[in-house]
Motif scaffolding. Sequence first.
Motif, PDB file in Angstrom:
ATOM      1  N   UNK A  38       0.846  -1.198   0.000  1.00  0.00           N
ATOM      2  CA  UNK A  38       0.000   0.000   0.000  1.00  0.00           C
ATOM      3  C   UNK A  38       0.880   1.246   0.000  1.00  0.00           C
ATOM      4  N   UNK A  39       0.682   2.100  -1.019  1.00  0.00           N
ATOM      5  CA  UNK A  39       1.493   3.319  -1.161  1.00  0.00           C
ATOM      6  C   UNK A  39       0.640   4.550  -0.935  1.00  0.00           C
ATOM      7  N   UNK A  40       1.089   5.421  -0.027  1.00  0.00           N
ATOM      8  CA  UNK A  40       0.418   6.694   0.219  1.00  0.00           C
ATOM      9  C   UNK A  40       1.251   7.777  -0.479  1.00  0.00           C
ATOM     10  N   UNK A  58      10.640  11.774 -10.198  1.00  0.00           N
ATOM     11  CA  UNK A  58      11.443  11.572  -8.987  1.00  0.00           C
ATOM     12  C   UNK A  58      10.499  11.269  -7.830  1.00  0.00           C
ATOM     13  N   UNK A  59      10.818  10.206  -7.108  1.00  0.00           N
ATOM     14  CA  UNK A  59       9.995   9.796  -5.983  1.00  0.00           C
ATOM     15  C   UNK A  59      10.789   9.980  -4.696  1.00  0.00           C
ATOM     16  N   UNK A  60      10.241  10.768  -3.779  1.00  0.00           N
ATOM     17  CA  UNK A  60      10.898  10.977  -2.488  1.00  0.00           C
ATOM     18  C   UNK A  60      10.375   9.937  -1.513  1.00  0.00           C
ATOM     19  N   UNK A  61      11.269   9.093  -1.003  1.00  0.00           N
ATOM     20  CA  UNK A  61      10.858   8.106  -0.006  1.00  0.00           C
ATOM     21  C   UNK A  61      11.502   8.479   1.326  1.00  0.00           C
ATOM     22  N   UNK A  62      11.152   7.783   2.383  1.00  0.00           N
ATOM     23  CA  UNK A  62      11.725   8.052   3.703  1.00  0.00           C
ATOM     24  C   UNK A  62      13.231   7.779   3.702  1.00  0.00           C
ATOM     25  N   UNK A  95       5.728  -0.366   7.632  1.00  0.00           N
ATOM     26  CA  UNK A  95       6.286   0.588   6.677  1.00  0.00           C
ATOM     27  C   UNK A  95       7.757   0.243   6.455  1.00  0.00           C
ATOM     28  N   UNK A  96       8.222   0.288   5.194  1.00  0.00           N
ATOM     29  CA  UNK A  96       9.655   0.204   4.930  1.00  0.00           C
ATOM     30  C   UNK A  96      10.091   1.609   4.505  1.00  0.00           C
ATOM     31  N   UNK A 102       5.343   3.738   1.996  1.00  0.00           N
ATOM     32  CA  UNK A 102       4.803   2.415   1.626  1.00  0.00           C
ATOM     33  C   UNK A 102       4.696   1.464   2.804  1.00  0.00           C
ATOM     34  N   UNK A 103       3.522   0.831   2.904  1.00  0.00           N
ATOM     35  CA  UNK A 103       3.323  -0.305   3.813  1.00  0.00           C
ATOM     36  C   UNK A 103       3.583  -1.554   2.977  1.00  0.00           C
TER      37      UNK A 103
END
Length: 256
Positions: free
Chosen positions: A170-172, A220-224, A193-194, A185-186
């Motif tokens: 699951x992506x928010x 571009x995707x910003x992740x944690x 969450x990872x 993302x879960x």
Amino acid sequence: MQQTFYKYQGTGNDFVMIDNRQQTFDKNNTKRIAHLCDRRFGIGADGLILLENHETLDFEMIYYNADGSQSFCGNGARCAVAFAKQLGIIKNKAFFLAIDGKHSASLSNGIVKLQMHNVDTVKKYDHHVFLNTGSPHHVQFESNIDDFDIKTKGAKIRYGQPYNKAGTNVNFVKKVSSTEFKVRTYERGVENETLSCGTGVTAVALAMHYIGETEKNLITLHTQGGNLQVSFNKESGVYKNVCLMGPAKLVFQGII
Ligand SMILES: N[C@H](CCC[C@H](N)C(=O)O)C(=O)O
């Protein structure tokens, strides 16, 4: 028997990596795989990857989630390519097999560019999009993304209808601009969450293009755990030349 393992991470999505070209690792013992991935009782990782020989390709990658279940993993595949280079199996190009089929990849300056499969089915619903980029992904907007309980809200969707036991990742998402999106993302199989999910950000980039939030072909995707990039072309309704790009790094090695 003692076995050397390597710990890799790609934008904070971390993996135990094992050279299994001699077939010394017991693949049926999924309890042990889960134990090795446990952050308190084991090494600690989001997943475990075995690198094995392949008859015609450079290698085969076998991916397990932290709970021992299997799927395709985009960040894991990028790390497996960096690991193959470390082992001297490849130079700057790789052709390998994963659970979803053949992939090619290239490496330059620490960035691994991974070719993903074409995506011909994207389903748009009232409040979310669903697509498979090697793994299944539910994508939905969340304006309050920085202060949001990903684990609880993600689990509710992952175990709910229509996904149930088989589940989904699951992506928010929050839009930053037409070329940038923030994603949390879960992950199914980690059940938490990872810090980043490669197939997840790929799904988000394609979903955002599909629903008209962007017309760009390089996102571009910003992740944690850092930034990833996804590029693609859309031809006759099919997303082709889908590439996932980002860093993949060796963290440490040890013996189990
Ligand atoms: N972290 C992975 C996804 C693992 C897939 C898994 N969570 C599943 O669908 O079971 C990635 O970078 O693509």
